[in-house]
Design a protein around this motif. Structure first.
Motif, PDB file in Angstrom:
ATOM      1  N   GLU A   1       0.852  -1.188   0.000  1.00 38.41           N
ATOM      2  CA  GLU A   1       0.000   0.000   0.000  1.00 38.41           C
ATOM      3  C   GLU A   1       0.886   1.235   0.000  1.00 38.41           C
ATOM      4  OE1 GLU A   1      -3.251  -0.018   2.751  1.00 38.41           O
ATOM      5  OE2 GLU A   1      -3.407  -2.202   2.695  1.00 38.41           O
ATOM      6  N   LEU A   2       0.498   2.205  -0.799  1.00 33.29           N
ATOM      7  CA  LEU A   2       1.355   3.363  -1.074  1.00 33.29           C
ATOM      8  C   LEU A   2       0.539   4.645  -0.955  1.00 33.29           C
ATOM      9  CD1 LEU A   2       3.736   3.738  -4.110  1.00 33.29           C
ATOM     10  CD2 LEU A   2       1.854   5.342  -3.849  1.00 33.29           C
ATOM     11  N   THR A   3       1.180   5.696  -0.465  1.00 35.80           N
ATOM     12  CA  THR A   3       0.577   7.022  -0.483  1.00 35.80           C
ATOM     13  C   THR A   3       1.527   7.988  -1.184  1.00 35.80           C
ATOM     14  OG1 THR A   3      -0.420   8.802   0.849  1.00 35.80           O
ATOM     15  CG2 THR A   3       1.497   7.697   1.775  1.00 35.80           C
ATOM     16  N   ALA A   4       0.952   8.907  -1.965  1.00 34.01           N
ATOM     17  CA  ALA A   4       1.736   9.950  -2.632  1.00 34.01           C
ATOM     18  C   ALA A   4       1.136  11.306  -2.279  1.00 34.01           C
ATOM     19  CB  ALA A   4       1.720   9.749  -4.145  1.00 34.01           C
ATOM     20  N   ARG A   5       1.999  12.301  -2.117  1.00 33.41           N
ATOM     21  CA  ARG A   5       1.571  13.662  -1.779  1.00 33.41           C
ATOM     22  C   ARG A   5       2.157  14.636  -2.802  1.00 33.41           C
ATOM     23  NH1 ARG A   5      -1.116  13.160   3.387  1.00 33.41           N
ATOM     24  NH2 ARG A   5      -1.183  10.884   3.612  1.00 33.41           N
ATOM     25  N   PHE A   6       1.373  15.689  -3.112  1.00 33.82           N
ATOM     26  CA  PHE A   6       1.736  16.604  -4.187  1.00 33.82           C
ATOM     27  C   PHE A   6       0.885  17.871  -4.054  1.00 33.82           C
ATOM     28  CE2 PHE A   6      -1.271  13.337  -5.269  1.00 33.82           C
ATOM     29  CZ  PHE A   6      -2.400  14.071  -5.599  1.00 33.82           C
ATOM     30  N   PHE A   7       1.231  18.892  -4.825  1.00 38.61           N
ATOM     31  CA  PHE A   7       0.479  20.142  -4.764  1.00 38.61           C
ATOM     32  C   PHE A   7      -0.144  20.548  -6.095  1.00 38.61           C
ATOM     33  CE2 PHE A   7       2.848  20.591  -0.825  1.00 38.61           C
ATOM     34  CZ  PHE A   7       1.885  21.127   0.018  1.00 38.61           C
ATOM     35  N   ASP A   8       0.136  19.823  -7.165  1.00 41.99           N
ATOM     36  CA  ASP A   8      -0.455  20.179  -8.455  1.00 41.99           C
ATOM     37  C   ASP A   8      -0.689  18.914  -9.267  1.00 41.99           C
ATOM     38  OD1 ASP A   8       1.993  19.703 -10.268  1.00 41.99           O
ATOM     39  OD2 ASP A   8       2.787  21.126  -8.809  1.00 41.99           O
ATOM     40  N   SER A   9      -1.563  19.033 -10.265  1.00 41.44           N
ATOM     41  CA  SER A   9      -1.971  17.862 -11.048  1.00 41.44           C
ATOM     42  C   SER A   9      -0.821  17.322 -11.890  1.00 41.44           C
ATOM     43  CB  SER A   9      -3.159  18.217 -11.940  1.00 41.44           C
ATOM     44  OG  SER A   9      -2.841  19.295 -12.815  1.00 41.44           O
ATOM     45  N   GLU A  10       0.078  18.195 -12.342  1.00 36.86           N
ATOM     46  CA  GLU A  10       1.214  17.733 -13.145  1.00 36.86           C
ATOM     47  C   GLU A  10       2.104  16.784 -12.347  1.00 36.86           C
ATOM     48  OE1 GLU A  10       5.041  19.535 -15.622  1.00 36.86           O
ATOM     49  OE2 GLU A  10       3.621  20.886 -14.653  1.00 36.86           O
ATOM     50  N   THR A  11       2.383  17.147 -11.093  1.00 34.35           N
ATOM     51  CA  THR A  11       3.204  16.283 -10.245  1.00 34.35           C
ATOM     52  C   THR A  11       2.473  14.991  -9.932  1.00 34.35           C
ATOM     53  OG1 THR A  11       4.227  18.246  -9.261  1.00 34.35           O
ATOM     54  CG2 THR A  11       4.492  16.166  -8.074  1.00 34.35           C
ATOM     55  N   ARG A  12       1.201  15.103  -9.648  1.00 32.61           N
ATOM     56  CA  ARG A  12       0.387  13.916  -9.374  1.00 32.61           C
ATOM     57  C   ARG A  12       0.439  12.935 -10.542  1.00 32.61           C
ATOM     58  NH1 ARG A  12      -3.942  11.246 -12.030  1.00 32.61           N
ATOM     59  NH2 ARG A  12      -5.318  10.267 -10.481  1.00 32.61           N
ATOM     60  N   ASP A  13       0.229  13.441 -11.746  1.00 36.25           N
ATOM     61  CA  ASP A  13       0.210  12.573 -12.925  1.00 36.25           C
ATOM     62  C   ASP A  13       1.578  11.946 -13.183  1.00 36.25           C
ATOM     63  OD1 ASP A  13      -2.431  13.278 -13.211  1.00 36.25           O
ATOM     64  OD2 ASP A  13      -2.094  14.690 -14.855  1.00 36.25           O
ATOM     65  N   HIS A  14       2.633  12.719 -12.960  1.00 32.70           N
ATOM     66  CA  HIS A  14       3.996  12.198 -13.149  1.00 32.70           C
ATOM     67  C   HIS A  14       4.260  11.031 -12.198  1.00 32.70           C
ATOM     68  CE1 HIS A  14       8.428  12.981 -14.123  1.00 32.70           C
ATOM     69  NE2 HIS A  14       8.421  11.956 -13.280  1.00 32.70           N
ATOM     70  N   ILE A  15       3.910  11.219 -10.919  1.00 36.54           N
ATOM     71  CA  ILE A  15       4.144  10.157  -9.936  1.00 36.54           C
ATOM     72  C   ILE A  15       3.384   8.894 -10.310  1.00 36.54           C
ATOM     73  CG2 ILE A  15       3.751   9.476  -7.539  1.00 36.54           C
ATOM     74  CD1 ILE A  15       4.225  12.439  -6.777  1.00 36.54           C
ATOM     75  N   LEU A  16       2.124   9.033 -10.685  1.00 39.04           N
ATOM     76  CA  LEU A  16       1.312   7.858 -11.003  1.00 39.04           C
ATOM     77  C   LEU A  16       1.840   7.142 -12.246  1.00 39.04           C
ATOM     78  CD1 LEU A  16      -1.077   6.132 -10.233  1.00 39.04           C
ATOM     79  CD2 LEU A  16      -2.557   7.681 -11.546  1.00 39.04           C
ATOM     80  N   ARG A  17       2.217   7.911 -13.275  1.00 41.45           N
ATOM     81  CA  ARG A  17       2.789   7.291 -14.480  1.00 41.45           C
ATOM     82  C   ARG A  17       4.059   6.521 -14.140  1.00 41.45           C
ATOM     83  NH1 ARG A  17       1.895  12.323 -16.942  1.00 41.45           N
ATOM     84  NH2 ARG A  17       4.129  12.754 -16.765  1.00 41.45           N
ATOM     85  N   SER A  18       4.879   7.099 -13.291  1.00 41.07           N
ATOM     86  CA  SER A  18       6.145   6.465 -12.939  1.00 41.07           C
ATOM     87  C   SER A  18       5.933   5.179 -12.152  1.00 41.07           C
ATOM     88  CB  SER A  18       7.017   7.434 -12.138  1.00 41.07           C
ATOM     89  OG  SER A  18       7.397   8.541 -12.933  1.00 41.07           O
ATOM     90  N   ILE A  19       4.963   5.181 -11.247  1.00 43.90           N
ATOM     91  CA  ILE A  19       4.665   3.959 -10.492  1.00 43.90           C
ATOM     92  C   ILE A  19       4.246   2.843 -11.446  1.00 43.90           C
ATOM     93  CG2 ILE A  19       3.060   2.919  -8.844  1.00 43.90           C
ATOM     94  CD1 ILE A  19       3.010   5.683  -7.425  1.00 43.90           C
ATOM     95  N   LYS A  20       3.377   3.167 -12.394  1.00 40.57           N
ATOM     96  CA  LYS A  20       2.927   2.156 -13.362  1.00 40.57           C
ATOM     97  C   LYS A  20       4.090   1.656 -14.210  1.00 40.57           C
ATOM     98  CE  LYS A  20      -1.813   3.942 -13.718  1.00 40.57           C
ATOM     99  NZ  LYS A  20      -2.802   4.628 -14.595  1.00 40.57           N
TER     100      LYS A  20
END
Length: 423
Positions: free
Chosen positions: A264-283
């Motif tokens: 189980e993983l949690t990610a924290r961010f302040f903008d949608s660009e960072t959010r999308d980058h993190i999720l793409r990288s995890i996949k």
């Protein structure tokens, strides 16, 4: 009008209410009695209350002629923590959580103080109806901790049934800020978050013959190691972000290679660009690490993320933040205001900004709760006061409640006296 004097006249009753909430906490989704007491308090102020909105949520409506609609929000739920504060009003409550476990219950995140300040604002604004005009929605929200309460109230028709507010305000306690001090900042102030599960699949077998298996434990270890490079090597060093794998479960004994590992993983961010980058990288990492270990495609890791597992960042409206700051400086003094730091914690208060047909200006200000003596230890010896979610967390309640009620009330008065807020 001496706002401080008016609030002080109610302070003793608010302190007793705070102690009642503190001694009688209820877990997320179980806030039946807390909700009843909070609703009764609003009704005693002459406020019309609707109960059971999105679970145990309540909405109080105070009408006072033409003018803007403001929403004041408090959360109500407590945490599965056994209290160790030593307070005479400490919680001794035990409850059964959603997994069937018997747990201690504690207001270790300050929601008891939030509710006391919320009632204080309701009492004060009800007395001062000759000083403002418009409409105030008092929203008592359940289940903030699991990030589901705001969404449940919104999905139950909060804005359709009660109208879209012109702005929303709320407060959260803040350790490492002196009691009686208010902190706020415009723009991003609390991080957005998503949580997900990674099912790492394999082919099990005997620990003495790993070549005949596809080991999900080793693959999970590689995934964990590679995920650590997302923030440190892929994102701009000036971009605030966190990726944490906080849970990993797999296997039953040392000589059995299991068929699966669950993380189980949690990610924290302040903008949608960072959010999308993190999720793409995890996949990408999950897929490529499986390829590197020659796993067949039908055994690639499976990533799942539910709707309730994500929140946007809490972003304070610039104008509203300025009104809060002006209210603090006018009624508490400039020495009782500090600029808030951005934090990587998250709040489902953020959903109120984004869930109406048009974005609603919102502001979350922070109420300092740490005593002068504990602040001195922190500032001179770097001894941290008990933090949120800690069994020893205990606000210095009198100055904290007073400051929160004055700030909340003064902010509403500043805004409601004119459709164009005066600063």
């Amino acid at each position: 009008m001496d706002l401080r004097k008016i609030v002080l006249s109610e302070l003793n009753s608010l302190v007793e209410l705070y102690k009642h909430f503190h001694a009688n906490p209820e877990l997320s989704g179980q806030e039946k009695e807390t909700s009843r007491v909070l609703a009764d308090q609003l009704e005693n102020c002459g406020i019309d209350v609707t109960r059971n909105v999105g679970g145990f949520g309540i909405v109080g409506t105070l009408e006072n002629g033409d003018g803007p609609t403001v929403m004041i929000r408090t959360d109500m739920d407590a945490l599965p923590v056994t209290e160790n504060s030593g307070a005479e009003y400490a919680s001794t409550i035990q409850a059964v959580d959603g997994s069937g476990n018997s747990v201690g219950v504690m207001h270790a995140c300050g929601h008891d103080l939030h509710m006391a300040a919320f009632v204080g604002a309701a009492k004060t604004l009800s007395k001062l109806k000759n000083s403002w005009s418009g409409r105030i929605l008092f929203v008592g929200q359940p289940a903030e901790e699991p990030m589901s309460g705001a969404r449940a109230m919104i999905d139950d028709g909060l804005f359709q049934k009660f109208g879209r507010p012109d702005y929303c305000i709320g407060t959260h306690v803040r350790p490492k800020v002196k009691a009686g001090t208010i902190a706020v900042r415009p723009g991003p102030v609390m991080a957005g978050v998503f949580q997900l599960k990674i099912l790492v699949r394999g082919i099990g077998g005997h620990g003495s013959a790993p070549h005949e298996t596809r080991d999900p434990v080793v693959l999970a270890a590689r995934i964990i190691s590679s995920i650590q490079t997302i923030v440190s090597r892929e994102l701009n060093p000036l971009t605030p972000a966190v990726v944490t794998i906080g849970s990993i479960h797999g296997g039953t004994r040392s000589n059995i290679i299991p068929e699966k590992v669950v993380m189980e993983l949690t990610a924290r961010f302040f903008d949608s660009e960072t959010r999308d980058h993190i999720l793409r990288s995890i996949k990408r990492i999950c897929r490529n690490e499986a390829l590197t270990m020659d796993f067949p495609e039908n055994l690639f890791p499976v990533i799942t993320m539910e709707k309730d597992d994500e929140l946007p960042a809490t972003i304070n409206d610039n104008d509203l933040s300025a009104i809060v700051k002006a209210a603090v400086e006018e009624h508490l003094g400039k020495d009782h205001f500090v600029e808030a730091d951005m934090v990587m914690g998250s709040e489902d208060f953020a959903l109120y900004r984004t869930s109406a047909s048009t974005e609603i200006p919102c502001c979350m200000f922070f109420t300092g709760v740490t005593s002068s003596s504990d602040m001195e230890l922190y500032e001179t010896q770097l001894i941290n006061p008990p933090n949120l979610h800690n069994s020893g967390f205990l606000p210095q309640y009198e100055n904290s409640i007073l400051a929160a009620v004055i700030t909340m009330t003064a902010t509403v008065l500043n805004y409601q006296t004119s459709s164009k807020p005066r600063l």
